[in-house]
Design an enzyme around this catalytic site. Structure first.
Site, short mmCIF file in Angstrom:
data_model
loop_
_atom_site.label_atom_id
_atom_site.label_comp_id
_atom_site.label_asym_id
_atom_site.label_seq_id
_atom_site.Cartn_x
_atom_site.Cartn_y
_atom_site.Cartn_z
CG ASN A 153 23.39 17.07 8.18
OD1 ASN A 153 23.99 17.26 9.43
ND2 ASN A 153 22.95 16.08 7.79
CB CYS A 327 24.59 10.62 5.43
SG CYS A 327 24.61 12.14 4.71
N1 PMP Z 1 28.51 17.54 6.22
C1 PMP Z 1 27.21 17.97 6.18
C2 PMP Z 1 26.99 18.52 7.49
C3 PMP Z 1 26.29 17.35 5.44
O1 PMP Z 1 24.91 17.74 5.64
C4 PMP Z 1 26.91 16.46 4.46
C5 PMP Z 1 25.75 15.89 3.44
N2 PMP Z 1 24.95 16.89 2.53
C6 PMP Z 1 28.32 16.12 4.15
C7 PMP Z 1 29.00 16.53 5.28
C8 PMP Z 1 28.77 15.52 3.12
O2 PMP Z 1 28.40 16.22 1.88
P1 PMP Z 1 28.80 15.27 0.39
O3 PMP Z 1 27.42 14.65 0.44
O4 PMP Z 1 28.87 16.36 -0.51
O5 PMP Z 1 29.94 14.58 0.59
#
Ligand code: PMP
Length: 408
Positions: A153, A327
């Site tokens: 990501n 994140c």
């Molecule tokens: N895995 C990846 C590669 C992410 O980019 C993300 C955040 N979009 C997540 C897991 C966690 O996803 P969520 O925000 O839906 O909990």
């Protein structure tokens, strides 16, 4: 206020209008709880089953496989790792992940290491690609699960999942794949690719936030981590988020139908963005794999500047961008992905993550390429790290020398 242009899709995607329309009746008109035997309940149950089919089609899953709806990919990743580890702890206590994983994988592996499990983090090369030999070498007779992401990501690198799956399958170890960033952007065929479990997030495919799914191949058993009424095959208890699940299903269907069209559009924008920025700004470097990367991702680092400062200046011009993973941007710690790829801490601080979306246009990219260089120039002129010392500072220096003064 200037119009907002979202180049930060990995953090948030506007829901598709068609998805919203499909969801709407499930808030009031079809309010039944799918566990209820009456007609309103059964209507909701049917809608969830339909969404299961739509999501399974997006990833090429067979109907006998399971799609377990969760409240997001963080939960799906926790469920995959913890649920599998607890169920199979008698077979072994070792799991393998990579250095590039999302924190919902890394922190779950760390948590498991406090519960009697062990984990290895396979190294990656300068482009963020998992080292196949290192993966092979990490396998022990205690290894029960391998978890490697599909697309990153943050820097956009796509992992050679087929090659990784072959290593896992040859060792008869199930492979879990975090496909949050890649789903809907590049084709996924879980059966052909040899994947046993796979995590998805609804918002990343233009569905609502707070919904996700874990694909679990037929024959793979996992232990629930949420206990309660036994919904979702007993693996994920709790009343289902019916509207959200219906939305994720609709989003998955659209993503599947439009995959090629969207990917072509995004690649065009991405390549134009990368080329434009690298041509116009000195000492700017692309992070991640130059070719095997997500169609929507451009991650570029700029020497002598802080990503946060660029982000702020771009925001004044209407562009929404991020420094590092959505994140982790709550902390000023440099990205663990960039550090794993051998980027220095100082350089990692100057990285900009640009994630495009369906609604972005070439005109917006052209505007970005126009707006960014003067921002970098201005910030470098103020930066103590920069070689581009502004003219008047040189003047001061000469002046100081004249007077025999020295600075620290
Ligand atoms: N895995 C990846 C590669 C992410 O980019 C993300 C955040 N979009 C997540 C897991 C966690 O996803 P969520 O925000 O839906 O909990």
């Amino acid at each position: 206020m200037v119009d907002q242009i979202n180049f930060n899709h990995s953090a948030g995607v506007p829901i598709d209008e068609r998805v919203l329309q499909v969801m709407e009746p499930y808030f009031r008109q079809f309010y039944g709880n799918p566990s209820s035997v009456h007609s309103a309940g059964q209507q909701s149950a049917k809608a969830i089953e339909n969404a299961r089919v739509q999501v399974s089609r997006l990833i090429g899953a067979e109907s006998k496989d399971r799609i377990i709806f969760t409240n997001g990919a963080t939960e799906a990743n926790n469920l995959a790792l913890q649920g599998f580890a607890y169920r199979h702890r008698r077979k072994g206590n070792h799991i393998i992940i990579s250095q590039m994983e999302h924190l919902s994988i890394i922190n779950t592996a760390k948590f498991l290491s406090k519960q009697g499990f062990e984990y290895s983090q396979v190294k990656v090369d300068e482009y963020g690609v998992v080292d196949a030999q290192a993966l092979q070498d990490a396998i022990t007779d205690q290894t029960i699960l391998i978890s490697i992401q599909h697309g990153n990501n943050e820097v956009g690198t796509l992992q050679p999942i087929a090659e990784i799956a072959k290593i896992a399958n040859d060792a008869t170890i199930p492979l879990h794949v975090d496909a949050v960033a890649s789903a809907g952007q590049v084709p996924i065929e879980v059966t052909d690719m040899g994947i046993s479990m796979l995590s998805l997030s609804s918002n990343d495919i233009y569905g609502p936030k707070g919904v996700g799914a874990l694909f679990v191949k037929r024959g793979i058993s996992i232990q629930p981590i949420l206990l309660g009424g036994g919904q979702e095959y007993g693996i994920r208890s709790g009343s289902e988020n019916v509207a959200g699940i219906v939305g994720m299903g609709a989003a998955a269907e659209i993503a599947k139908q439009q995959l090629e069209k969207n990917a072509t559009h995004l690649r065009r924008l991405r390549d134009s963005l990368i080329k434009g920025v690298l041509n116009k700004v000195d000492e700017a470097y692309l992070n991640g794999h130059p070719k095997n990367r997500l169609p929507n991702n451009a991650n570029i680092r700029f020497a002598f500047v802080e990503g946060e400062a660029i982000t702020l200046h771009l925001s004044f011009q209407g562009f929404l961008v991020a420094t590092s993973s959505a994140c982790t941007s709550k902390t000023l710690a440099p990205s663990h992905c960039l550090l794993s790829m051998g980027v220095s801490e100082a350089e990692a601080h100057g990285a900009l993550q640009l994630t495009l979306g369906r609604e972005n246009t070439l005109k917006q990219v052209d505007r970005f390429v126009e707006v960014l260089p003067p921002i970098i120039k201005k910030l470098r002129a103020m930066s103590p790290l920069s070689k581009e010392v502004p003219y008047d500072l040189y003047e001061d220096e000469e002046h100081d020398h004249e007077h025999g003064q020295e600075h620290d």
